[in-house]
Design a protein around this motif. Structure first.
Motif, PDB file in Angstrom:
ATOM      1  N   LEU A   1       1.709   3.512   3.047  1.00 44.95           N
ATOM      2  CA  LEU A   1       1.000   4.716   3.469  1.00 44.95           C
ATOM      3  C   LEU A   1       1.915   5.941   3.392  1.00 44.95           C
ATOM      4  O   LEU A   1       1.486   7.037   3.035  1.00 44.95           O
ATOM      5  CB  LEU A   1       0.473   4.536   4.898  1.00 44.95           C
TER       6      LEU A   1
ATOM      7  N   PHE B   1       1.876  11.411   2.900  1.00 45.06           N
ATOM      8  CA  PHE B   1       0.726  10.530   2.749  1.00 45.06           C
ATOM      9  C   PHE B   1       0.699  10.041   1.316  1.00 45.06           C
ATOM     10  O   PHE B   1       0.632  10.835   0.375  1.00 45.06           O
ATOM     11  CB  PHE B   1      -0.579  11.274   3.073  1.00 45.06           C
ATOM     12  N   MET B   2       0.830   8.732   1.139  1.00 40.25           N
ATOM     13  CA  MET B   2       0.774   8.111  -0.187  1.00 40.25           C
ATOM     14  C   MET B   2       1.810   8.702  -1.155  1.00 40.25           C
ATOM     15  O   MET B   2       1.528   8.954  -2.328  1.00 40.25           O
ATOM     16  CB  MET B   2      -0.625   8.228  -0.773  1.00 40.25           C
TER      17      MET B   2
ATOM     18  N   HIS C   1      -8.478   1.559   3.923  1.00 42.12           N
ATOM     19  CA  HIS C   1      -7.650   2.088   5.009  1.00 42.12           C
ATOM     20  C   HIS C   1      -7.106   3.465   4.641  1.00 42.12           C
ATOM     21  O   HIS C   1      -7.056   4.376   5.480  1.00 42.12           O
ATOM     22  CB  HIS C   1      -6.482   1.142   5.307  1.00 42.12           C
ATOM     23  N   GLN C   2      -6.701   3.621   3.387  1.00 39.04           N
ATOM     24  CA  GLN C   2      -6.153   4.899   2.927  1.00 39.04           C
ATOM     25  C   GLN C   2      -7.235   5.970   2.871  1.00 39.04           C
ATOM     26  O   GLN C   2      -6.992   7.126   3.204  1.00 39.04           O
ATOM     27  CB  GLN C   2      -5.505   4.711   1.562  1.00 39.04           C
TER      28      GLN C   2
ATOM     29  N   ALA D   1      -7.888   7.180   6.387  1.00 38.74           N
ATOM     30  CA  ALA D   1      -6.794   8.061   6.815  1.00 38.74           C
ATOM     31  C   ALA D   1      -6.913   9.433   6.168  1.00 38.74           C
ATOM     32  O   ALA D   1      -6.726  10.466   6.825  1.00 38.74           O
ATOM     33  CB  ALA D   1      -5.451   7.422   6.462  1.00 38.74           C
TER      34      ALA D   1
ATOM     35  N   GLU E   1       2.214  -2.230   4.980  1.00 32.15           N
ATOM     36  CA  GLU E   1       1.137  -1.240   4.824  1.00 32.15           C
ATOM     37  C   GLU E   1       1.609   0.149   5.259  1.00 32.15           C
ATOM     38  O   GLU E   1       1.296   1.157   4.614  1.00 32.15           O
ATOM     39  CB  GLU E   1      -0.090  -1.649   5.632  1.00 32.15           C
TER      40      GLU E   1
END
Length: 422
Positions: free
Chosen positions: A309, A375-376, A395-396, A399, A305
């Motif tokens: 992320l 991020f991503m 979760h994303q 965040a 994960e």
């Protein structure tokens, strides 16, 4: 006597009673499912919305006969669970009947485990139904009612204005630890700069709960120097550690954050926290280390994960996952501070295939700049975060909402667990 009892039996009423009992039971069950779903790493907004549609149908069914619906919900209150309190509170508030509302509210307040259901009902229902009650709770003398009003404003991200200021000026309110802490949390969520003085005072509180939320609110208001005082919560397993990590490693400079992570890594008890912190920081410098952790079953899924992320890689879509390792058995999450106890906190995360993930990084790693936060798969930016907030998994989304608030791109910290509006 038997004949008299039989003559009073109405099969139609019994049948309808069973229908409304089923509405109430399903509403409680679906609320519990939603409670878990909003924290699941594999759910997106559409998944939550579909679950909410099913829940709304049960609640509407209860209102087809207000009296029968309330009777079914009131019977469920004896169970003492949060889902039953949610259903009863929704039915009572929509009925606008004072005795029913009082009964549901008391049932939600007398049992702390059921209180989330009551707060959730105040977040679920439309403003015209709940706003008068939120105002009444905030103005009441009972500290539990004041807490309920503040918590309702929190989940709705609704500003109570001078009522919040007044609570933070009253000694009796400040002595109520839960109320004081929730008020500080609301300051941070709404980013009420005018209440910074109350936050600064709380940073030195004896209560760990009040102290944490004071520091949290201070950072949310832009005082990044307060992060140093958050370190004790980052390094100490407990009810505040995850929130502390989520905040601290988004505020610390990358080089300084690496130092904290190295210090944490020296304590084996913090092994999982180190992986989580690495994902939050978003530093590609640590990706190879994360890939190495995928060989350890206890850390593999959370490492996967964290990798996603940072890089934006969807391991399932890219077929970089593997079956559950032979002999692995999930254990329970026994954190008493967690209001959702599942079999395993990584239960809904995929098992990464270390070799396939390493191959992905080999092909794409050169596109990432060491020292830059990602991020991503993209450098942290308002545009990228807004996309993650709308389209990411839960979760994303959480965040992204926190990052946006810290960037000052939102007037308030968006509640990604609120009722979905598609």
């Amino acid at each position: 006597m038997a004949g008299e009892a039989m003559s009073q039996y109405d099969p139609m009423n019994a049948a309808y009673g069973e229908v409304f009992a089923q509405y109430a039971e399903l509403a409680a069950f679906l609320w519990e499912q939603r409670r878990i779903a909003v924290k699941r790493p594999d759910y997106v907004r559409e998944d939550i919305a579909n679950l909410e549609s099913r829940l709304a149908l049960q609640l509407d069914g209860l209102m087809t006969s207000i009296d029968a619906g309330w009777s079914a919900c009131e019977a469920g209150l004896d169970i003492g669970e949060a889902g039953e309190v949610f259903a009863a509170a929704c039915a009572a508030l929509r009925s606008r009947e004072m005795p029913r509302i009082q009964r549901a509210v008391e049932a939600g307040l007398v049992n702390p485990l059921a209180t989330p259901g009551l707060v959730s009902a105040l977040g679920w229902l439309p403003a015209e139904v709940v706003d008068p009650w939120i105002e009444r709770f905030l103005a009441g003398k009972d500290m539990r009612h004041k807490y309920l009003g503040v918590a309702a404003c929190s989940v709705r991200r609704q500003d109570p204005g001078d009522m919040l200021t007044a609570i933070l000026q009253r000694p009796d309110c400040l002595q109520h630890e839960e109320l004081h802490a929730r008020a500080l949390r609301l300051i941070g969520e709404l980013r009420r700069q005018d209440l910074m003085a109350a936050v600064v005072t709380a940073e030195n509180a004896q209560s760990q709960c009040v102290k944490f939320w004071g520091l949290w609110a201070a950072i949310m208001l832009g005082n990044k120097r307060a992060v140093e005082n958050l370190k004790a919560f980052v390094f100490k397993p407990g009810p505040y550690q995850v929130r502390a990590i989520e905040l601290a490693f988004r505020v610390l400079p990358v080089e300084y954050a690496r130092g904290w992570i190295s210090e944490m890594a020296s304590d084996q008890a913090l092994a999982r926290s180190v992986v989580v912190a690495t994902g939050v920081l978003g530093d590609p410098h640590a990706v190879n280390w994360l890939i190495g952790k995928m060989a350890e079953p206890a850390l593999a899924r959370v490492a996967g994960e964290a990798f996603s992320l940072i890089t934006g890689a969807d391991l399932k879509r890219l077929q970089a996952t593997q079956p559950t390792p032979e002999g692995w058995q999930d254990g329970p999450n026994d954190d008493p501070a967690d209001d959702v106890v599942t079999l395993d906190e990584d239960e809904y995360l995929p098992w990464p295939d270390k070799l396939k993930v390493a191959a992905l990084w080999q092909r794409h790693g050169q596109n990432f700049m060491v020292g830059q936060r990602y991020f991503m798969g993209r450098p942290v930016s308002a545009e990228n975060l807004k996309d993650g907030l709308m389209n990411g998994h839960q979760h994303q989304r959480h965040a992204a909402a926190l990052e946006l608030a810290l960037l000052g791109e939102q007037s308030r910290f968006a509640n990604t667990r609120a009722r979905v509006s598609l």
